[in-house]
Design a protein around this motif. Structure first.
Motif, PDB file in Angstrom:
ATOM      1  N   UNK A  83      47.517  44.446  43.917  1.00  0.00           N
ATOM      2  CA  UNK A  83      46.170  45.011  43.792  1.00  0.00           C
ATOM      3  C   UNK A  83      46.135  46.120  42.751  1.00  0.00           C
ATOM      4  N   UNK A  84      47.129  46.980  42.749  1.00  0.00           N
ATOM      5  CA  UNK A  84      47.126  48.064  41.765  1.00  0.00           C
ATOM      6  C   UNK A  84      47.171  47.536  40.340  1.00  0.00           C
ATOM      7  N   UNK A  85      47.855  46.410  40.135  1.00  0.00           N
ATOM      8  CA  UNK A  85      47.830  45.767  38.820  1.00  0.00           C
ATOM      9  C   UNK A  85      46.422  45.262  38.497  1.00  0.00           C
ATOM     10  N   UNK A  86      45.786  44.632  39.465  1.00  0.00           N
ATOM     11  CA  UNK A  86      44.437  44.100  39.263  1.00  0.00           C
ATOM     12  C   UNK A  86      43.413  45.220  39.101  1.00  0.00           C
ATOM     13  N   UNK A  87      43.638  46.331  39.795  1.00  0.00           N
ATOM     14  CA  UNK A  87      42.740  47.472  39.636  1.00  0.00           C
ATOM     15  C   UNK A  87      42.815  48.015  38.216  1.00  0.00           C
ATOM     16  N   UNK A  88      44.012  48.137  37.683  1.00  0.00           N
ATOM     17  CA  UNK A  88      44.165  48.600  36.305  1.00  0.00           C
ATOM     18  C   UNK A  88      43.476  47.656  35.326  1.00  0.00           C
ATOM     19  N   UNK A  89      43.584  46.360  35.588  1.00  0.00           N
ATOM     20  CA  UNK A  89      42.921  45.382  34.716  1.00  0.00           C
ATOM     21  C   UNK A  89      41.404  45.496  34.823  1.00  0.00           C
ATOM     22  N   UNK A  90      40.900  45.690  36.044  1.00  0.00           N
ATOM     23  CA  UNK A  90      39.451  45.830  36.228  1.00  0.00           C
ATOM     24  C   UNK A  90      38.926  47.057  35.488  1.00  0.00           C
ATOM     25  N   UNK A  91      39.666  48.154  35.567  1.00  0.00           N
ATOM     26  CA  UNK A  91      39.244  49.360  34.860  1.00  0.00           C
ATOM     27  C   UNK A  91      39.216  49.109  33.350  1.00  0.00           C
ATOM     28  N   UNK A  92      40.242  48.449  32.841  1.00  0.00           N
ATOM     29  CA  UNK A  92      40.284  48.146  31.399  1.00  0.00           C
ATOM     30  C   UNK A  92      39.154  47.202  30.997  1.00  0.00           C
ATOM     31  N   UNK A  93      38.878  46.206  31.831  1.00  0.00           N
ATOM     32  CA  UNK A  93      37.840  45.230  31.517  1.00  0.00           C
ATOM     33  C   UNK A  93      36.434  45.834  31.576  1.00  0.00           C
ATOM     34  N   UNK A  94      36.205  46.715  32.519  1.00  0.00           N
ATOM     35  CA  UNK A  94      34.850  47.173  32.818  1.00  0.00           C
ATOM     36  C   UNK A  94      34.494  48.507  32.187  1.00  0.00           C
ATOM     37  N   UNK A  95      35.459  49.202  31.654  1.00  0.00           N
ATOM     38  CA  UNK A  95      35.196  50.494  31.025  1.00  0.00           C
ATOM     39  C   UNK A  95      34.252  50.329  29.838  1.00  0.00           C
ATOM     40  N   UNK A  96      33.230  51.164  29.770  1.00  0.00           N
ATOM     41  CA  UNK A  96      32.294  51.149  28.643  1.00  0.00           C
ATOM     42  C   UNK A  96      31.981  52.575  28.234  1.00  0.00           C
ATOM     43  N   UNK A 124      42.807  40.061  50.623  1.00  0.00           N
ATOM     44  CA  UNK A 124      44.042  40.092  49.837  1.00  0.00           C
ATOM     45  C   UNK A 124      43.783  40.827  48.522  1.00  0.00           C
ATOM     46  N   UNK A 125      44.789  40.909  47.686  1.00  0.00           N
ATOM     47  CA  UNK A 125      44.677  41.687  46.454  1.00  0.00           C
ATOM     48  C   UNK A 125      43.566  41.164  45.546  1.00  0.00           C
ATOM     49  N   UNK A 126      43.506  39.854  45.366  1.00  0.00           N
ATOM     50  CA  UNK A 126      42.497  39.286  44.469  1.00  0.00           C
ATOM     51  C   UNK A 126      41.086  39.506  45.011  1.00  0.00           C
ATOM     52  N   UNK A 127      40.909  39.295  46.309  1.00  0.00           N
ATOM     53  CA  UNK A 127      39.595  39.511  46.912  1.00  0.00           C
ATOM     54  C   UNK A 127      39.182  40.978  46.837  1.00  0.00           C
TER      55      UNK A 127
END
Length: 234
Positions: free
Chosen positions: A160-173, A112-115
């Motif tokens: 998922x696309x919302x969560x992907x955007x959040x992951x990119x924002x969280x993990x970007x360094x 699913x999207x979260x997984x």
């Protein structure tokens, strides 16, 4: 020289007789960075052979020996499958930039999207374990024809696309930048695919343009995509 690795599912590996968007992107990079400024790496080279049901074909539409066919893409593979493989792939074939198009197959059949979003995070961590300075450009999932009649699936893609955007924002360094590309605004699954999912020639150009424009705008790599964005014949 910048070393690029294409990572993706069936839309990226392509099937026998196709150019693939990898080819369109390689042409763009050569045009904008110069052939000496670009290398394409990865542990695989084949296209998917639909008759055999295996990635066995080398029948690219452009058979030029100059085209580097390397990639890390698989028919029916998603974040779930490639997260455990990316560290080994980067250790074998070091890359500076990953161009990643994944997620549709995950959401359609496996997670699913979260997984799926958790597998994105695992992928990023594994890639950085092999190269702490690697850059990654991630393309959101483009809903395919199934999403037009399957509302729960369409909702998972959107989530998922919302969560992907959040992951990119969280993990970007600064050390290992992440970039979220944009879906090509004119991409139409009824015009730019041959079956509602897989890109035809115009779709290949538009997928390449999404990565090219993201690289150019955010990191000043290459330039705006100048390939054919109208429906071409090949």
């Amino acid at each position: 020289m910048l070393r690029f690795m294409f990572v993706g599912d069936s839309m990226t590996i392509g099937s026998a007789g196709e150019h693939t968007w990898r080819h369109r992107m390689w042409r763009h990079l050569c045009d904008t960075l110069g052939p000496e400024g670009v290398a394409v790496v990865g542990p695989r080279t084949a296209l998917y052979d639909k008759a055999a049901g295996e990635p066995l074909s080398q029948a690219y539409a452009d058979a030029s020996p100059d085209f580097p066919r390397n990639h890390l893409a698989g028919w029916g593979e998603g974040w779930l499958h490639l997260a455990p493989r990316i560290s080994g792939a980067l250790t074998r074939d070091p890359a500076d930039v990953l161009l990643v198009s994944l997620g549709l197959i995950d959401l359609g059949f496996y997670t699913n999207a979260a997984q799926t979003a958790e597998n994105v995070r695992a992928f990023v961590a594994a890639a950085r374990s092999a190269n702490p300075h690697v850059r990654m450009v991630l393309l959101p999932v483009i809903p395919n024809v199934r999403a037009e009649t399957d509302a729960p699936f369409a909702a998972e893609v959107a989530r998922f696309n919302e969560l992907l955007a959040k992951a990119v924002a969280d993990l970007d360094t600064p050390r290992s930048p992440l970039l979220l590309a944009s879906r090509p605004p004119s991409y139409d699954i009824h015009l730019d695919t041959y079956d509602g999912t897989h890109p035809n020639a115009s779709g290949e150009h538009k997928l390449a343009s999404a990565f090219a424009d993201a690289l150019s705008q955010a990191w000043d790599i290459g330039g705006p995509y100048a390939g054919t964005l109208m429906t071409p014949t090949g």
